[in-house]
Design a protein around this motif. Structure first.
Motif, short mmCIF file in Angstrom:
data_model
loop_
_atom_site.label_atom_id
_atom_site.label_comp_id
_atom_site.label_asym_id
_atom_site.label_seq_id
_atom_site.Cartn_x
_atom_site.Cartn_y
_atom_site.Cartn_z
N GLN A 87 0.82 -1.21 0.00
CA GLN A 87 0.00 0.00 0.00
C GLN A 87 0.86 1.27 0.00
N THR A 88 1.94 1.22 0.79
CA THR A 88 2.80 2.40 0.86
C THR A 88 3.41 2.72 -0.50
N ILE A 89 3.80 1.68 -1.22
CA ILE A 89 4.40 1.90 -2.54
C ILE A 89 3.36 2.53 -3.48
N SER A 90 2.15 1.99 -3.48
CA SER A 90 1.14 2.54 -4.40
C SER A 90 0.76 3.97 -3.99
N GLU A 91 0.80 4.24 -2.68
CA GLU A 91 0.52 5.61 -2.23
C GLU A 91 1.61 6.57 -2.71
N LEU A 92 2.86 6.14 -2.62
CA LEU A 92 3.94 7.04 -3.03
C LEU A 92 3.96 7.21 -4.56
N GLN A 93 3.55 6.18 -5.29
CA GLN A 93 3.41 6.35 -6.75
C GLN A 93 2.41 7.47 -7.04
N THR A 94 1.30 7.43 -6.33
CA THR A 94 0.26 8.43 -6.54
C THR A 94 0.77 9.82 -6.16
N ARG A 95 1.48 9.89 -5.03
CA ARG A 95 2.04 11.18 -4.61
C ARG A 95 3.07 11.68 -5.62
N ALA A 96 3.85 10.76 -6.18
CA ALA A 96 4.88 11.16 -7.14
C ALA A 96 4.25 11.82 -8.36
N LEU A 97 3.16 11.26 -8.83
CA LEU A 97 2.50 11.84 -10.00
C LEU A 97 1.69 13.08 -9.62
N GLY A 98 1.28 13.15 -8.38
CA GLY A 98 0.51 14.32 -7.93
C GLY A 98 -0.74 14.49 -8.77
N SER A 99 -0.98 15.72 -9.22
CA SER A 99 -2.20 15.98 -9.99
C SER A 99 -2.22 15.16 -11.28
N ARG A 100 -1.05 14.72 -11.73
CA ARG A 100 -1.00 13.95 -12.97
C ARG A 100 -1.53 12.53 -12.79
N ALA A 101 -1.80 12.15 -11.53
CA ALA A 101 -2.38 10.82 -11.29
C ALA A 101 -3.90 10.84 -11.40
N LEU A 102 -4.49 12.04 -11.53
CA LEU A 102 -5.94 12.15 -11.28
C LEU A 102 -6.84 11.77 -12.45
N ALA A 103 -6.34 11.81 -13.68
CA ALA A 103 -7.19 11.40 -14.81
C ALA A 103 -7.59 9.95 -14.58
N PHE A 104 -8.87 9.65 -14.67
CA PHE A 104 -9.36 8.31 -14.33
C PHE A 104 -9.34 7.43 -15.56
N ASN A 105 -8.71 6.28 -15.42
CA ASN A 105 -8.61 5.36 -16.55
C ASN A 105 -8.65 3.94 -16.02
N PRO A 106 -9.86 3.46 -15.65
CA PRO A 106 -9.92 2.15 -15.02
C PRO A 106 -9.40 1.05 -15.93
N GLN A 107 -8.21 0.56 -15.60
CA GLN A 107 -7.58 -0.55 -16.32
C GLN A 107 -7.60 -0.37 -17.85
N GLY A 108 -7.25 0.82 -18.27
CA GLY A 108 -7.02 1.03 -19.69
C GLY A 108 -8.27 1.18 -20.53
N THR A 109 -9.43 1.44 -19.90
CA THR A 109 -10.65 1.56 -20.69
C THR A 109 -10.81 2.94 -21.32
#
Lengths: 397, 372
Positions: free
Chosen positions: A336-358
């Motif tokens: 969980q910590t790794i996935s949280e830091l991935q999200t933090r690393a991208l910051g606002s760039r993580a926010l576009a929603f793309n559920p499993q490539g759809t």
């Protein structure tokens, strides 16, 4: 007095284990299909077809049932060799093999199944002719599993099963489900539970999708209405299902690690941080992020080495009450910590929603989606609260 | 801290945290109305807010309203608690309130302000470019003179509610390196939008346009005035997002309280387990601090005529974002698998808090902002 080597050095792995690692690494490099690896390296989850492809490739090599002993067609790896094998496969971007068949129902069949069940199911599990899922949780029975209510009544040579399982991972992709069902309400509730193998094509079974917050169809509700299950599909004795389920947990006690997956996701994290700009410079150079990354790497090392330590201890016959629950807790939390830091690393760039490539807004790392998805790790396979109960019971009584 | 000093000085100012009957009444009214509405689109929500007289209430006191970031934040809090991601935050709490503070700055601004004050128009602000953080200077979006007229090259990302907006506020950099604030009517940008949804359901869009010809009335502010305007809108938005996050956190805490009181395991309700009682109260503690700091952020904006105390706003943002991660994760864990099913509302709040936490950068960024 023990004799220490004059230089006092210690190795993490033996020479044989190191050469085994090289052998696995070379095999994976030569045989893992690039399209599967690139999918997983990009943060997408594998589908059944990907897992099938990889299982069949490993099967050719004799490594599909890598956690099994030789007498059942496995390669007879030691626990540390299994750890190395998983580490190399996951880091290269290979999909996890179906754990419900290989690591869950198979060991129960090996230990408690009859000869017909062993001969029929085990080879099919190894080749992934049958994709298995696990029917444990029910709407009223998750952490308190022994309260389960799905009922099985023996009528002649078959059980009639009625009830509902829930949060069933992969049921929509699976062929078979192993279930804990209630065959008696008498006495201690753990004693009225039976372990059944059920063909998901049986009439009376309905599978309904549950979409999780990350937009993914991974889990399901499985309804049973008058489902006929031949008595020969019962594993062991009626009313002993709880014992078998506990054996399964014992058997799986040190299987939770997922360290290779963590290392792959750590590599992805660094790539995300290198390509994302924050305040005019790469996130990887940001002082706040650097501290978090250093801390994460130290934590992952601690978890990984603790995992390895437990494997060595258990191999030497030194089991204790902390190992299994602690490994589940720390491994799930680090994921969980790794996935949280991935999200933090991208910051606002993580926010576009793309559920499993759809959606079409690529490139996309699926960091925020996976951060949502990974909340499951501290909930499933015995929530971390239950793990703490188990550990506390083992130590405090 | 400036804010405390100003309040201590009195001057007949209302005292922060002292209960205010008018605001409490608004809070109840808005909360009830949104609760009745359920999941609705913006036109239905804005009709309700209009009926409550909220757009008039948002006017400055000098024009008969109740004004203030405090009131705007109150609405944001209630929207957050109702699980609604709406353009209210950017359009009214940030842009509308800003325009009302610089009343009489020209016919175009007055026209936009009038539309917002009536609740009929919708405006948005393009904050993000390539960088993960919203840009505050040296924009990639360039404004230049071509002969007698202006042209702009726009490159903006993740503009909230862009496809719904009548007006788009576009920060840019001029050839001399100064900041400029440009406004476009929807005809100028709507065809070029590349829309998508954010993880919390907020509609957003990227926008790239090269060589768009502008008239003088598109260009609102230059240089220091443009800088100050952008800072002001940004601070207002920060305070509003803090309020929304607090509302969403409260919804998760309430849902967790209800669930712990209802769900039975091992023969008792979960709220009888001491370990869970303590964890739940820890969530309440985190929420309480976040509520305090969200209120402080609004006060910092209200008190900061000519520029809010940004260090204070960042401190508030730090506490609120940190709380958002903690509350959302803990609420999810205490619910177990049921929280992850998208048919229950918990996941939507989880994702809303994630989006609110990352809009201006995470809590590390709130700390680092003052060291840069």
């Amino acid at each position: 007095m023990p004799q220490f080597a004059s230089d006092g050095m210690r190795a993490l792995f033996t020479a044989e284990e190191m050469s085994f690692r090289q052998e696995v690494r070379a095999f994976v490099a030569a045989n893992l299909p690039a399209e599967i690896a690139s999918k997983l390296m990009g943060g997408l989850h594998p589908g059944r077809a990907d897992v099938e492809t990889w299982t069949r490739i490993l099967h050719e090599r004799g490594w599909a049932a890598y956690s099994w002993p030789e007498e059942y067609g496995g390669p007879g790896f030691s626990p540390v060799e299994r750890y190395i094998f998983e580490d190399e496969c996951a880091r290269a971007g290979a999909p996890e093999l179906v754990p419900f068949g290989l690591k869950m129902v198979a060991p129960v069949i090996m230990k408690y199944g009859d000869d017909r069940q062993k001969a029929h199911y085990l080879p099919r599990i190894a080749r992934l002719d049958d994709f298995w899922c696990q029917g444990y949780s029910e709407p009223g029975s998750g952490s308190d599993l022994a309260s389960l209510k799905t009922r099985a009544v023996l009528e002649g040579d078959r059980y009639i099963v009625d009830g509902q399982k829930v949060w069933t991972t992969s049921a929509h992709e699976a062929d078979w489900i192993f279930c804990l069902v209630r065959t008696s309400k008498e006495g201690k509730r753990q004693n009225g539970i039976t372990f059944l193998l059920i063909d998901l094509k049986s009439p009376g079974i309905t599978i309904r999708p549950i979409i999780t917050l990350d937009g993914k169809h991974e889990i399901n509700e499985v309804w049973f209405e008058g489902v006929e299950v031949p008595v020969e599909n019962r594993v062991g004795e009626e009313g002993k299902g709880w014992t078998y389920a506990k054996y399964l947990l014992e058997h799986e006690r040190l299987n939770f690690g997922g360290m290779g997956f963590c290392k792959r996701e750590l590599a992805r994290l660094k790539a995300m941080a290198a390509e994302t700009m924050r305040g005019g410079r790469p996130v990887l150079d940001d002082p706040g992020f650097k501290l978090r990354l250093e801390a994460l790497e130290a934590e992952l090392l601690a978890v990984d080495m603790t995992n390895l330590r437990f494997l060595r201890e258990v191999a030497a016959g030194r089991e204790n009450a902390l190992q299994a629950p602690v490994l589940k807790i720390i491994s799930s939390e680090i994921q969980q910590t790794i996935s949280e830091l991935q999200t933090r690393a991208l910051g606002s760039r993580a926010l576009a929603f793309n559920p499993q490539g759809t959606a079409s807004n690529t490139p996309h790392h699926y960091a925020a989606e996976n951060y949502c998805n990974m909340r499951k790790t501290t909930i499933y396979a015995g929530s971390n609260e239950i793990q703490r109960n188990i550990a506390a019971k083992g130590i405090l009584g | 801290m400036n804010l405390a000093a100003e309040i201590d000085a009195g001057d007949g100012l209302p005292v922060l945290f002292e209960p205010d009957d008018t605001l409490d009444m608004f809070k109840d009214m808005v909360g009830r109305a949104l609760g009745d509405l359920g999941q609705a689109d913006w036109s239905a929500i804005s009709a309700v807010l209009k009926e409550l007289g909220l757009f008039e209430a948002l006017l400055p006191a000098s024009r008969g309203g109740y004004g203030g970031a405090r009131l705007a934040s109150l609405v944001c809090d209630r929207l957050g608690e109702a699980g609604l991601a709406t353009p209210f935050t950017v359009s009214w709490a940030a842009i509308g309130r800003f325009l009302n503070t610089i009343e009489g700055s020209g016919p175009r601004l007055d026209e936009i302000a009038a539309g917002l004050n009536e609740g009929s128009a919708l405006a948005t602000l393009a904050m993000h470019e390539t960088d993960a953080l919203p840009a505050s200077r040296d924009f990639e979006t360039r404004l230049r003179h071509v002969g007698e007229r202006w042209e702009i090259d726009i490159c903006k990302r993740m503009i909230p509610f862009a496809a719904q907006a009548d007006w788009l506020f576009v920060p840019a950099t001029t050839e001399s390196g100064a900041a400029a604030l440009v406004v476009l009517g929807r005809d100028a940008f709507s065809d070029a939008l590349r829309p998508y949804d954010l993880i919390d359901g907020t509609p957003a869009a990227d926008l790239d346009i090269t060589g768009l010809a502008l008239s003088d009335e598109n260009i609102l502010l230059f240089g220091k005035e443009a800088d100050a305007a952008l800072r002001e809108m940004r601070n207002m938005l920060c305070a509003a997002l803090c309020a929304e996050a607090v509302g969403a956190m409260r919804a998760m805490v309430t849902a967790t309280r209800d669930y712990l009181g209802m769900r039975r395991q091992f023969g008792q309700v979960l709220s009888d387990f001491q370990a869970l009682r303590h964890r739940f109260i820890d969530m309440e503690i985190v929420l309480t601090k976040a509520e305090t700091m969200a209120a402080l952020a609004s006060a910092a904006v209200d008190n900061g005529a000519g520029g809010a105390d940004e260090a204070l706003v960042d401190k508030c943002r730090y506490i609120v974002i940190r709380s958002a991660w903690a509350v959302s994760q803990e609420a999810m864990q205490m619910h177990g698998a049921i929280g992850m099913a998208s048919e229950t509302p918990l996941g939507a709040y989880f994702k809303r808090l994630l989006a609110l936490s990352l809009w201006f950068g995470d809590e590390d960024e709130a700390l680092l902002a003052q060291t840069r």
